[in-house]
Design a protein around this motif. Structure first.
Motif, mmCIF file in Angstrom:
data_model
loop_
_atom_site.group_PDB
_atom_site.id
_atom_site.type_symbol
_atom_site.label_atom_id
_atom_site.label_comp_id
_atom_site.label_asym_id
_atom_site.label_seq_id
_atom_site.Cartn_x
_atom_site.Cartn_y
_atom_site.Cartn_z
ATOM 1 N N LEU A 113 21.706 34.824 42.364
ATOM 2 C CA LEU A 113 22.423 35.083 43.609
ATOM 3 C C LEU A 113 22.354 33.875 44.533
ATOM 4 C CD1 LEU A 113 21.419 38.761 44.426
ATOM 5 C CD2 LEU A 113 22.994 37.879 42.740
ATOM 6 N N LYS B 65 22.389 26.234 35.125
ATOM 7 C CA LYS B 65 21.810 27.505 34.693
ATOM 8 C C LYS B 65 22.790 28.616 35.000
ATOM 9 C CE LYS B 65 16.849 26.870 35.259
ATOM 10 N NZ LYS B 65 15.806 27.175 36.230
ATOM 11 N N VAL B 66 23.382 29.139 33.984
ATOM 12 C CA VAL B 66 24.331 30.233 34.190
ATOM 13 C C VAL B 66 23.753 31.456 33.508
ATOM 14 C CG1 VAL B 66 26.678 31.008 33.841
ATOM 15 C CG2 VAL B 66 26.222 28.591 34.200
ATOM 16 N N PRO B 67 23.654 32.571 34.224
ATOM 17 C CA PRO B 67 23.064 33.761 33.612
ATOM 18 C C PRO B 67 23.972 34.324 32.532
ATOM 19 C CG PRO B 67 23.913 34.280 35.782
ATOM 20 C CD PRO B 67 24.042 32.796 35.616
ATOM 21 N N HIS B 68 23.390 35.223 31.751
ATOM 22 C CA HIS B 68 24.141 35.877 30.689
ATOM 23 C C HIS B 68 25.348 36.592 31.276
ATOM 24 C CE1 HIS B 68 25.161 37.977 27.108
ATOM 25 N NE2 HIS B 68 24.866 39.164 27.626
ATOM 26 N N GLN B 69 26.526 36.357 30.680
ATOM 27 C CA GLN B 69 27.771 36.910 31.227
ATOM 28 C C GLN B 69 27.974 38.327 30.710
ATOM 29 O OE1 GLN B 69 29.977 34.836 33.419
ATOM 30 N NE2 GLN B 69 27.891 34.061 33.560
ATOM 31 N N LEU B 70 27.235 39.257 31.311
ATOM 32 C CA LEU B 70 27.317 40.648 30.890
ATOM 33 C C LEU B 70 28.541 41.296 31.538
ATOM 34 C CD1 LEU B 70 25.974 43.079 29.477
ATOM 35 C CD2 LEU B 70 24.760 43.507 31.621
ATOM 36 N N HIS B 71 29.439 41.833 30.711
ATOM 37 C CA HIS B 71 30.691 42.349 31.270
ATOM 38 C C HIS B 71 30.640 43.818 31.623
ATOM 39 C CE1 HIS B 71 33.503 38.979 31.040
ATOM 40 N NE2 HIS B 71 32.696 38.555 30.105
ATOM 41 N N PRO C 254 30.186 37.918 35.546
ATOM 42 C CA PRO C 254 31.461 38.620 35.717
ATOM 43 C C PRO C 254 31.248 39.953 36.429
ATOM 44 C CG PRO C 254 30.781 38.669 33.426
ATOM 45 C CD PRO C 254 29.781 37.823 34.147
ATOM 46 N N PHE D 223 16.677 38.573 42.112
ATOM 47 C CA PHE D 223 17.652 37.731 41.413
ATOM 48 C C PHE D 223 18.193 36.602 42.276
ATOM 49 C CE2 PHE D 223 17.938 41.924 39.330
ATOM 50 C CZ PHE D 223 17.469 41.542 38.080
ATOM 51 N N ARG D 224 17.492 36.275 43.363
ATOM 52 C CA ARG D 224 18.006 35.191 44.190
ATOM 53 C C ARG D 224 17.864 33.874 43.444
ATOM 54 N NH1 ARG D 224 15.711 35.776 49.429
ATOM 55 N NH2 ARG D 224 16.994 33.966 49.886
ATOM 56 N N GLN D 225 18.776 32.987 43.698
ATOM 57 C CA GLN D 225 18.754 31.676 43.047
ATOM 58 C C GLN D 225 17.602 30.874 43.642
ATOM 59 O OE1 GLN D 225 22.597 29.660 42.456
ATOM 60 N NE2 GLN D 225 21.754 28.085 43.755
ATOM 61 N N ASP E 207 16.555 27.724 42.506
ATOM 62 C CA ASP E 207 16.698 26.274 42.447
ATOM 63 C C ASP E 207 18.186 25.948 42.478
ATOM 64 O OD1 ASP E 207 17.781 26.442 39.754
ATOM 65 O OD2 ASP E 207 15.739 26.993 39.200
ATOM 66 N N ASP E 208 18.492 24.703 42.518
ATOM 67 C CA ASP E 208 19.889 24.315 42.657
ATOM 68 C C ASP E 208 20.493 23.848 41.340
ATOM 69 O OD1 ASP E 208 20.228 25.035 45.210
ATOM 70 O OD2 ASP E 208 19.570 23.120 46.045
ATOM 71 N N ASP E 209 19.871 24.220 40.238
ATOM 72 C CA ASP E 209 20.368 23.766 38.944
ATOM 73 C C ASP E 209 21.676 24.485 38.612
ATOM 74 O OD1 ASP E 209 20.867 22.941 36.450
ATOM 75 O OD2 ASP E 209 18.899 23.437 35.621
ATOM 76 N N ALA E 210 22.765 23.784 38.831
ATOM 77 C CA ALA E 210 24.081 24.410 38.661
ATOM 78 C C ALA E 210 24.364 24.740 37.204
ATOM 79 C CB ALA E 210 25.165 23.489 39.216
#
Lengths: 661, 383
Positions: free
Chosen positions: A366, B84-90, A300, B75-77, B79-82
């Protein structure tokens, strides 16, 4: 106004007065347009999506026009004592370059994004006043055409986009160019003003259930701030333009020094508009990258409230810095000191945004799409422009920098590195949403690098030549001033940049036959991705309720409350299918209309009449007044314009547009 | 000594910054309007203030770019593992408050010396030399109040003394700027605004109109010459010397031509008309109401808005401000070209419009070659 909810009408629609006027025959003479395909469907449309695309196409055309003007300027300046352009032509080209890029490209392009996306981002079926929306577009187009009629009718404007009095008065600018300029900006001003009021009403009144202000997508927030800036800034420039055109056309003496006028009046009026205008140009792009960076970082937006409030803060503080354009004009030390201080502190909310964007990427995953390239490009390039802006706030230093190429470098980093890069990030990000086709990513990235390298080669050296004492707005410079090398570099850079833009245009044309876009190509987060691509005429089959920020993302992913791990629970297709299963009955969309086009077409005629012939002015005014009557007597919605496919399917409360616009 | 990768990067950034500074400052060796080469105390004060700001801005720029580059690589992606979602830090309010306050504090640090310099530069000097600079399309006039001296395009003043220049305009807004002497000050018609200048050493300084002022804005330059105190006295004496009538026949013919064709706009102090009275241009058919005073044209090195050489660049004669340009140094071809067709040499609007008719710039006088030679012969005696 706006969408009203009413119980399902039992009888025929009671919107239209029960008089002789029916919705099909507004004035008893003209049949209301109903064509849903072909050029008529575009000419008379009131659909915010079609109007958004039209804004975009016309703005892109003017981007090319302004860009070609810039290339001529750079060719002339490639070497000392350039002979490609005459002094007069050069002065005309830098005037129209600035005017075109600001009023006919960046502003309407931002309007294109705002028009297209805001209703989709807040879950509205259209804007609050659809016909006024169409009217705004036609005014913008009319103003643009009007400006470029000037070379056919007596010469392009030659007083600079800032049009400082008294140099723009009738003695010093004797051609009709500046008349066309003032009237063209008055006409496009009508477009901006009506458009901004429309979007404000739309955003404040027509959000989906559950979408509080602090759950609004950040792009919509920034557009809202911009619309408020427009509502207050456009009247100021309007006053200035009216005074100037009275002076030019009717011999008024507002800026005539011999009659006791102080020409600094113009500068104050112009910059009270002109500085908020800078934020009008750049905040939409800030909104775009604030959407793009989170999506491609898969996180987010870091500190959403901070980004919102820093945008609002910029909107407020932007009104208190105008005199920093006038540090050399002799304001006196007290004013200079105050405006130095305010100018420095407007850097704070801007800096907050930059750091928040970096923090958004921090710890993310990214994904370097073309859109992400442009977004990161904005973060970097805008930083350069922002920092050189701080050096202008140091007012004694600014007395050395102002009116040199250092300023040209600064605002091109802000407006090209900021505003334009943001718009391009938006093109690549929302292209599949708008057209249902993908832009070519490989070609897009090549274009990005051409544009990034090109803009740095063009505008980077201007920092140096400016500090070496090269003033702006000069059609030639002498040899032996130390300007030669970097000016040549800048010219090479300008053509590199132009190549990048050309690659984008090729990309856009190729996308017509490009691959069909998947429903959710970027794993997006915000509301507009919950409908089809391109969206259906009524935007959403049913309006999904909002439970938080990034509604779409949180419908796709569920967060484990203990571990914070996210797991995908739904696909975009499933979310869309669910929405379509609950399709609302009786969605009344606003009907097409001739009147916005008719009324708007009166303004250029009126303008031509004011310059050349009173009779023509009367005709133009008659078209406007007659058009307004036609408009007022035409009901907003034709009764047969029911988009609901299956009127008996659901028992929910139907929504209808009972718009006076 | 072992170097960590971090320090190697730091070294590269430092080299980059140093390189950039060399580019900005070093390439300016032949730039006569370089703002980085102050030649007097007021320009120096601006430079002293601006340089640290540039350095601070440079450091901030490097920090931001470093952060962006770090984020891009770290922090570039990969691999293509969709899934894997990073921690949603607000967000992090403490951090955000910190990076709101930090730039504000930094800016206060910049603001304080800025304000001090603003008021310092605005302070009126004691007993300055006074010069009035009047802009008009497209040349500058310099008047020396109380002395009757008027020059155009070139401003002469003593080195080592503060000069208070009162800046104004006779038509549109211009801007007075000698980058090596001080920042610019707009010449606003109807307003009289002051700016202090001072040159530490005798020498030549270049300036330019920097507010867009119409067609020939690019051709509105100016030259300043700082003289030693002794030369300054001699210069003033020469400028106020009585009119010296020409002696040779060609120049005498030129004097008559000038009185007949030029003197309705251009003043030459002491030139008498056929009625035996001094010729003073009264109704100059110009919007600005003025044309350059040519009384001591040969004490100048340039003409027509300081864009043409009056003195041949290869001329070795020095101190020509005081002694006048020797005849052999006169750039005859440039002057002849100007007299032949002035608006062909410099874009101007000499068309007489309005009531009474007024132009903006010198018209083509359709002089014959003979008349041109006579006028040059006459003007070359105006030292």
């Amino acid at each position: 106004m706006a969408i009203i909810e009413r119980p399902q009408p039992s009888g025929p629609l009671e919107l239209a007065p029960a008089a002789v006027v029916t919705s099909r025959q507004s004035l008893g003479v003209f049949h209301r347009p109903t064509t849903e395909s072909g050029w008529r469907s575009w000419l008379f449309t009131v659909d915010h999506k079609k109007l958004g695309i039209m804004y975009g196409v016309v703005a892109m055309f003017f981007f090319v026009v302004g860009g070609v003007e810039a290339l001529f300027i750079r060719l002339q300046l490639a070497a000392p004592n350039g002979k490609i352009l005459s002094a007069q032509t050069y002065n005309e080209l830098f005037t129209t370059h600035g005017t075109t890029m600001i009023f006919l490209f960046v502003m309407p392009m931002a309007a294109a994004f705002g028009n297209y996306l805001v209703p989709l981002q807040i879950g509205a079926r259209d804007v609050a006043f659809p016909r006024i929306n169409a009217f705004g577009f036609w005014c913008f187009l009319g103003g643009g055409i009007f400006l470029y009629l000037s070379p056919l009718l007596g010469g392009l404007p030659d007083g600079g986009w800032f049009a400082y009095a008294p140099n723009t008065g009738p003695i010093f600018s004797p051609t009709h160019g500046m008349d066309f300029w003032t009237l063209a900006l008055l006409i496009t001003g009508i477009a901006s003003l009506t458009g901004s009021l429309n979007l404000i009403v739309t955003i404040l009144n027509m959000r989906a259930p559950g979408m509080t202000m602090m759950r609004m997508p950040i792009f919509t927030w920034m557009i809202l701030v911009v619309q408020f800036l427009l509502v207050f800034a456009i009247p100021v420039i309007t006053v200035a333009l009216v005074l100037l055109s009275f002076q030019r056309l009717y011999g008024a003496t507002f800026f005539n020094v011999e009659q006791g006028a102080d020409p600094l009046l113009w500068q104050h009026l112009f910059w009270i508009f002109g500085h908020p205008e800078v934020y009008i140009l750049v905040l939409p792009s800030f909104g775009i990258v604030s959407e793009v960076l989170p999506v491609f970082s898969r996180k987010p937006l870091f500190g959403y409230p901070f980004v919102v409030f820093s945008g609002v803060a910029i909107g407020f503080m932007g009104w208190g810095v105008w005199a920093h354009h006038m540090f050399a004009s002799g304001l006196g030390p007290i004013s200079v000191a105050v405006f130095s201080a305010t100018t420095m502190f407007i850097a704070v909310p801007t800096g907050v945004k930059i750091i928040n964007w970096i923090a958004t990427m921090w710890g993310g995953r990214l994904w370097f799409t073309t859109s992400m390239h442009y977004a990161i490009g904005l973060v970097a390039m805008f930083t350069i422009g922002g920092l050189s802006g701080v050096t202008h706030a140091v007012s004694p230093a600014d007395t050395q920098q102002t009116d040199t190429y250092y300023i040209v470098a600064h605002f091109h980093y802000v407006l090209f590195g900021g505003a334009v890069f943001g718009l391009f990030a938006g093109f690549f990000y929302w292209w599949p949403k708008v057209f249902g086709r993908m832009l070519n990513e490989r070609l897009g990235k090549v274009g990005f690098w051409f544009m990034l390298v090109g803009m740095n080669l063009t505008f980077g050296p201007m920092h140096i030549t400016g500090l070496q004492g090269q003033p702006r707005r000069m059609y030639r410079y002498a040899d032996g001033m130390g300007f030669n090398f970097w000016n040549l570099v800048a010219t090479i850079g300008a053509f590199t940049l132009a190549l990048g833009v050309l690659l984008f245009i090729i990309n856009a044309l190729k996308s017509i036959k490009g691959p069909k876009a998947p429903l959710d190509p970027w794993d997006a987060r915000s509301y507009e991705w919950m409908t089809t691509s391109p969206p259906i005429a009524e935007n959403f089959a049913s309006i999904p309720a909002v439970h938080g920020l990034d509604e779409f993302f949180h419908r796709k992913y569920e967060e484990d409350e203990v571990t914070g791990q996210l797991t995908k629970v739904a696909t975009a297709e499933e979310i869309l299918a669910d929405q379509e299963a609950h399709r609302e009955a009786h969605i009344h969309m606003p009907s097409m209309s001739y009147w916005p086009l008719v009324v708007a077409s009166g303004f250029p005629i009126l303008g031509l009449g004011l310059i050349f012939n009173t009779l023509l002015a009367i005709i133009g005014a008659a078209v406007i007044v007659g058009g307004i009557f036609g408009w007022a007597l035409e009901p907003p919605t034709a009764p047969e314009a029911d988009q609901g496919n299956d009127p008996d399917a659901s028992g929910g409360t139907p929504k209808e547009l009972a718009s006076v616009g | 000594m072992t170097r960590t990768p971090g320090s190697r990067w730091r070294g590269r950034y430092l080299a980059l910054v140093a390189g950039a500074l060399v580019l900005v400052t070093g390439c300016a060796s032949d730039a006569p309007q370089d703002t980085f080469k102050p030649a007097g105390p007021y320009a120096q004060k601006i430079d002293n203030l601006a340089r640290p700001v540039f350095y601070i801005a440079g450091v901030v720029l490097v920090l931001v770019f470093a952060a962006v580059l770090f984020v891009i690589f770290k922090f570039r992606q990969r691999d293509d593992d969709a899934n894997k979602v990073p921690h949603q830090l607000h967000g992090n309010t403490k951090l955000e408050v910190l990076w709101t306050i930090a730039p504000a504090v930094l800016l206060v640090g910049v603001l304080v010396p800025t304000l001090a310099t603003v008021f310092d530069l605005a302070r009126k000097p004691k007993d300055p030399i006074q010069i009035t600079a009047l802009g008009q399309q497209w040349w500058w006039e310099f008047q020396y109040p109380g002395t009757g001296i008027v020059t155009s395009g070139e401003m002469v003043f003593p080195a080592g003394q503060t000069v208070l220049v009162t800046v104004s305009s006779r038509d549109v807004i211009h801007s007075f700027w000698f980058p090596r002497l001080n920042g610019k000050r707009d010449a606003v018609p109807g307003r009289f605004q002051t700016v202090k200048i001072q040159a530490d050493k005798p020498g030549e300084y270049w300036g330019q109109c920097t507010e867009f002022c119409g067609l020939s804005h690019a051709n509105m330059r100016m030259r300043a010459v700082a003289l030693s105190p002794a030369d300054w006295e001699r210069w003033q004496a020469n400028q106020t010397a009585a009119y010296a009538a020409p002696t040779d026949t060609l120049a005498k013919a030129g004097e008559a031509q000038f009185a007949a064709r030029c003197a309705s706009c251009h003043q030459i102090n002491g030139l008498l008309g056929t009625d035996g009275k001094p010729i003073i241009p009264r109704d100059v058919p110009q919007v600005s109401g003025a044309a350059p005073n040519l009384s001591h044209l040969m004490s100048r090195s340039t003409f027509a808005g300081a864009i043409f050489d009056l003195k041949l660049p290869e001329c070795t004669a020095t101190n020509t401000e005081v002694t006048g340009t020797p005849v052999e140094c006169l750039n005859r071809s440039a002057l002849a070209a100007w007299l032949r067709n002035a608006p062909g040499q410099k874009p101007m609007v000499p068309e007489l419009k309005g009531d009474p008719p007024k132009g903006r710039g010198m018209p083509n006088l359709n002089l014959t070659e003979q008349q041109i030679q006579e006028l040059i012969a006459y003007l070359s005696t105006r030292k």
